[in-house]
Design a protein around this motif. Structure first.
Motif, PDB file in Angstrom:
ATOM      1  N   LEU A 234       0.825  -1.203   0.000  1.00 21.11           N
ATOM      2  CA  LEU A 234       0.000   0.000   0.000  1.00 21.11           C
ATOM      3  C   LEU A 234       0.862   1.256   0.000  1.00 21.11           C
ATOM      4  CD1 LEU A 234      -2.882   1.155   0.169  1.00 21.11           C
ATOM      5  CD2 LEU A 234      -2.621   1.113   2.651  1.00 21.11           C
ATOM      6  N   VAL A 235       1.896   1.283   0.836  1.00 24.16           N
ATOM      7  CA  VAL A 235       2.810   2.430   0.878  1.00 24.16           C
ATOM      8  C   VAL A 235       3.495   2.604  -0.476  1.00 24.16           C
ATOM      9  CG1 VAL A 235       4.957   3.303   1.904  1.00 24.16           C
ATOM     10  CG2 VAL A 235       3.158   2.375   3.367  1.00 24.16           C
ATOM     11  N   PHE A 236       3.929   1.517  -1.097  1.00 27.53           N
ATOM     12  CA  PHE A 236       4.558   1.594  -2.411  1.00 27.53           C
ATOM     13  C   PHE A 236       3.596   2.194  -3.431  1.00 27.53           C
ATOM     14  CE2 PHE A 236       4.975  -0.318  -6.616  1.00 27.53           C
ATOM     15  CZ  PHE A 236       6.220   0.189  -6.976  1.00 27.53           C
ATOM     16  N   LEU A 237       2.343   1.750  -3.451  1.00 24.06           N
ATOM     17  CA  LEU A 237       1.366   2.279  -4.405  1.00 24.06           C
ATOM     18  C   LEU A 237       1.106   3.770  -4.186  1.00 24.06           C
ATOM     19  CD1 LEU A 237      -1.213  -0.649  -4.633  1.00 24.06           C
ATOM     20  CD2 LEU A 237       0.384   0.132  -6.395  1.00 24.06           C
ATOM     21  N   VAL A 238       1.006   4.188  -2.945  1.00 23.37           N
ATOM     22  CA  VAL A 238       0.788   5.608  -2.659  1.00 23.37           C
ATOM     23  C   VAL A 238       1.971   6.435  -3.151  1.00 23.37           C
ATOM     24  CG1 VAL A 238       0.622   7.305  -0.780  1.00 23.37           C
ATOM     25  CG2 VAL A 238      -0.798   5.250  -0.744  1.00 23.37           C
ATOM     26  N   ILE A 239       3.189   6.002  -2.834  1.00 27.70           N
ATOM     27  CA  ILE A 239       4.385   6.724  -3.283  1.00 27.70           C
ATOM     28  C   ILE A 239       4.452   6.747  -4.801  1.00 27.70           C
ATOM     29  CG2 ILE A 239       6.912   6.657  -3.340  1.00 27.70           C
ATOM     30  CD1 ILE A 239       6.798   5.638  -0.444  1.00 27.70           C
ATOM     31  N   PHE A 240       4.174   5.629  -5.452  1.00 27.59           N
ATOM     32  CA  PHE A 240       4.215   5.539  -6.906  1.00 27.59           C
ATOM     33  C   PHE A 240       3.252   6.545  -7.543  1.00 27.59           C
ATOM     34  CE2 PHE A 240       2.369   3.837 -10.819  1.00 27.59           C
ATOM     35  CZ  PHE A 240       3.502   3.764 -11.606  1.00 27.59           C
ATOM     36  N   PHE A 241       2.008   6.591  -7.082  1.00 31.07           N
ATOM     37  CA  PHE A 241       1.025   7.481  -7.702  1.00 31.07           C
ATOM     38  C   PHE A 241       1.299   8.951  -7.397  1.00 31.07           C
ATOM     39  CE2 PHE A 241      -1.512   3.527  -7.998  1.00 31.07           C
ATOM     40  CZ  PHE A 241      -1.675   3.550  -9.380  1.00 31.07           C
ATOM     41  N   VAL A 242       1.838   9.251  -6.227  1.00 27.48           N
ATOM     42  CA  VAL A 242       2.204  10.634  -5.919  1.00 27.48           C
ATOM     43  C   VAL A 242       3.347  11.095  -6.815  1.00 27.48           C
ATOM     44  CG1 VAL A 242       3.267  12.113  -4.156  1.00 27.48           C
ATOM     45  CG2 VAL A 242       1.344  10.645  -3.558  1.00 27.48           C
ATOM     46  N   VAL A 243       4.370  10.275  -6.967  1.00 25.69           N
ATOM     47  CA  VAL A 243       5.504  10.631  -7.830  1.00 25.69           C
ATOM     48  C   VAL A 243       5.048  10.733  -9.282  1.00 25.69           C
ATOM     49  CG1 VAL A 243       7.716   9.799  -8.738  1.00 25.69           C
ATOM     50  CG2 VAL A 243       7.267   9.719  -6.289  1.00 25.69           C
ATOM     51  N   LYS A 244       4.234   9.800  -9.733  1.00 26.66           N
ATOM     52  CA  LYS A 244       3.747   9.817 -11.117  1.00 26.66           C
ATOM     53  C   LYS A 244       2.964  11.092 -11.405  1.00 26.66           C
ATOM     54  CE  LYS A 244       0.799   7.276 -14.308  1.00 26.66           C
ATOM     55  NZ  LYS A 244      -0.111   6.144 -14.458  1.00 26.66           N
ATOM     56  N   SER A 245       2.040  11.456 -10.526  1.00 24.82           N
ATOM     57  CA  SER A 245       1.242  12.661 -10.765  1.00 24.82           C
ATOM     58  C   SER A 245       2.098  13.918 -10.692  1.00 24.82           C
ATOM     59  CB  SER A 245       0.080  12.740  -9.778  1.00 24.82           C
ATOM     60  OG  SER A 245       0.552  12.898  -8.471  1.00 24.82           O
ATOM     61  N   THR A 246       3.089  13.950  -9.811  1.00 23.59           N
ATOM     62  CA  THR A 246       3.977  15.107  -9.706  1.00 23.59           C
ATOM     63  C   THR A 246       4.824  15.261 -10.961  1.00 23.59           C
ATOM     64  OG1 THR A 246       4.074  14.827  -7.312  1.00 23.59           O
ATOM     65  CG2 THR A 246       5.793  16.177  -8.313  1.00 23.59           C
ATOM     66  N   VAL A 247       5.370  14.164 -11.448  1.00 25.00           N
ATOM     67  CA  VAL A 247       6.197  14.219 -12.662  1.00 25.00           C
ATOM     68  C   VAL A 247       5.360  14.673 -13.851  1.00 25.00           C
ATOM     69  CG1 VAL A 247       7.458  12.798 -14.326  1.00 25.00           C
ATOM     70  CG2 VAL A 247       7.924  12.555 -11.891  1.00 25.00           C
ATOM     71  N   TYR A 248       4.177  14.106 -14.025  1.00 26.88           N
ATOM     72  CA  TYR A 248       3.317  14.514 -15.134  1.00 26.88           C
ATOM     73  C   TYR A 248       2.881  15.966 -15.006  1.00 26.88           C
ATOM     74  CZ  TYR A 248       2.895   9.886 -17.234  1.00 26.88           C
ATOM     75  OH  TYR A 248       3.157   8.701 -17.861  1.00 26.88           O
ATOM     76  N   ALA A 249       2.592  16.425 -13.807  1.00 27.61           N
ATOM     77  CA  ALA A 249       2.190  17.824 -13.612  1.00 27.61           C
ATOM     78  C   ALA A 249       3.333  18.768 -13.977  1.00 27.61           C
ATOM     79  CB  ALA A 249       1.747  18.047 -12.176  1.00 27.61           C
ATOM     80  N   ASN A 250       4.554  18.442 -13.553  1.00 32.02           N
ATOM     81  CA  ASN A 250       5.703  19.289 -13.891  1.00 32.02           C
ATOM     82  C   ASN A 250       5.989  19.261 -15.386  1.00 32.02           C
ATOM     83  OD1 ASN A 250       6.130  20.168 -11.292  1.00 32.02           O
ATOM     84  ND2 ASN A 250       7.565  18.527 -10.807  1.00 32.02           N
ATOM     85  N   LEU A 251       5.876  18.106 -16.005  1.00 35.29           N
ATOM     86  CA  LEU A 251       6.099  17.997 -17.441  1.00 35.29           C
ATOM     87  C   LEU A 251       5.057  18.800 -18.214  1.00 35.29           C
ATOM     88  CD1 LEU A 251       7.795  16.705 -19.668  1.00 35.29           C
ATOM     89  CD2 LEU A 251       6.265  14.750 -19.578  1.00 35.29           C
ATOM     90  N   ASP A 252       3.793  18.688 -17.819  1.00 31.40           N
ATOM     91  CA  ASP A 252       2.735  19.460 -18.463  1.00 31.40           C
ATOM     92  C   ASP A 252       2.961  20.961 -18.301  1.00 31.40           C
ATOM     93  OD1 ASP A 252       1.410  17.238 -19.413  1.00 31.40           O
ATOM     94  OD2 ASP A 252      -0.049  17.182 -17.776  1.00 31.40           O
ATOM     95  N   LYS A 253       3.403  21.366 -17.116  1.00 29.87           N
ATOM     96  CA  LYS A 253       3.670  22.786 -16.872  1.00 29.87           C
ATOM     97  C   LYS A 253       4.791  23.289 -17.773  1.00 29.87           C
ATOM     98  CE  LYS A 253       6.036  24.792 -13.559  1.00 29.87           C
ATOM     99  NZ  LYS A 253       6.718  24.846 -12.319  1.00 29.87           N
ATOM    100  N   ASP A 254       5.878  22.511 -17.893  1.00 30.12           N
ATOM    101  CA  ASP A 254       6.991  22.903 -18.755  1.00 30.12           C
ATOM    102  C   ASP A 254       6.568  22.955 -20.221  1.00 30.12           C
ATOM    103  OD1 ASP A 254       8.634  23.090 -16.574  1.00 30.12           O
ATOM    104  OD2 ASP A 254       9.659  21.176 -16.922  1.00 30.12           O
ATOM    105  N   LEU A 255       5.800  21.966 -20.670  1.00 29.96           N
ATOM    106  CA  LEU A 255       5.348  21.952 -22.064  1.00 29.96           C
ATOM    107  C   LEU A 255       4.407  23.116 -22.365  1.00 29.96           C
ATOM    108  CD1 LEU A 255       4.745  18.151 -22.673  1.00 29.96           C
ATOM    109  CD2 LEU A 255       6.535  19.576 -23.667  1.00 29.96           C
ATOM    110  N   ASN A 256       3.493  23.409 -21.462  1.00 26.66           N
ATOM    111  CA  ASN A 256       2.586  24.548 -21.674  1.00 26.66           C
ATOM    112  C   ASN A 256       3.342  25.868 -21.706  1.00 26.66           C
ATOM    113  OD1 ASN A 256       0.122  23.216 -21.986  1.00 26.66           O
ATOM    114  ND2 ASN A 256      -0.119  22.999 -19.782  1.00 26.66           N
TER     115      ASN A 256
END
Length: 115
Positions: free
Chosen positions: A23-45
């Motif tokens: 459960l801890v692994f899944l929470v960390i995975f999804f938090v990191v994934k959403s953060t990386v995608y949010a930063n990438l989207d921000k840079d691309l925009n």
């Protein structure tokens, strides 16, 4: 399978620990994934907003109106977060690209093979 009291406690402890770690692994995975995608989207925009005003459309061609902008340091030097720009049509036709791409071409959904 008949387990004595001590082994039953150990078994339940191991199962509970595995579930908590998973459960801890899944929470960390999804938090990191959403953060990386949010930063990438921000840079691309940011890059889209910046370079949208620098293109010129004439007849059936699109090109950069200010080629000197593409000669700036961010487009020529190797960086941790490089900027590659390419103007392509919906059919995959390449109109213009930044000099740091040299003879390479970015893959787009129009020129990717289906499969």
């Amino acid at each position: 399978m008949k387990l004595n009291f001590k082994n039953r406690i150990a078994y339940h402890y191991i199962v509970a620990t595995a579930l908590i770690v998973g459960l801890v692994f899944l929470v960390i995975f999804f938090v990191v994934k959403s953060t990386v995608y949010a930063n990438l989207d921000k840079d691309l925009n940011f890059e889209i907003q910046k370079h949208t005003q620098e293109i010129t459309i004439s007849n059936d061609s699109i090109y950069f109106s200010n080629k000197e902008e593409l000669e700036e340091r961010e487009h020529v030097e190797v960086q941790v977060n490089p900027v590659f720009i390419q103007l392509s049509g919906t059919n995959g036709k390449l109109f213009d690209k930044s000099p740091n791409l040299k003879d390479k071409e970015l893959a787009t959904s129009a020129n990717q093979k289906a499969g």
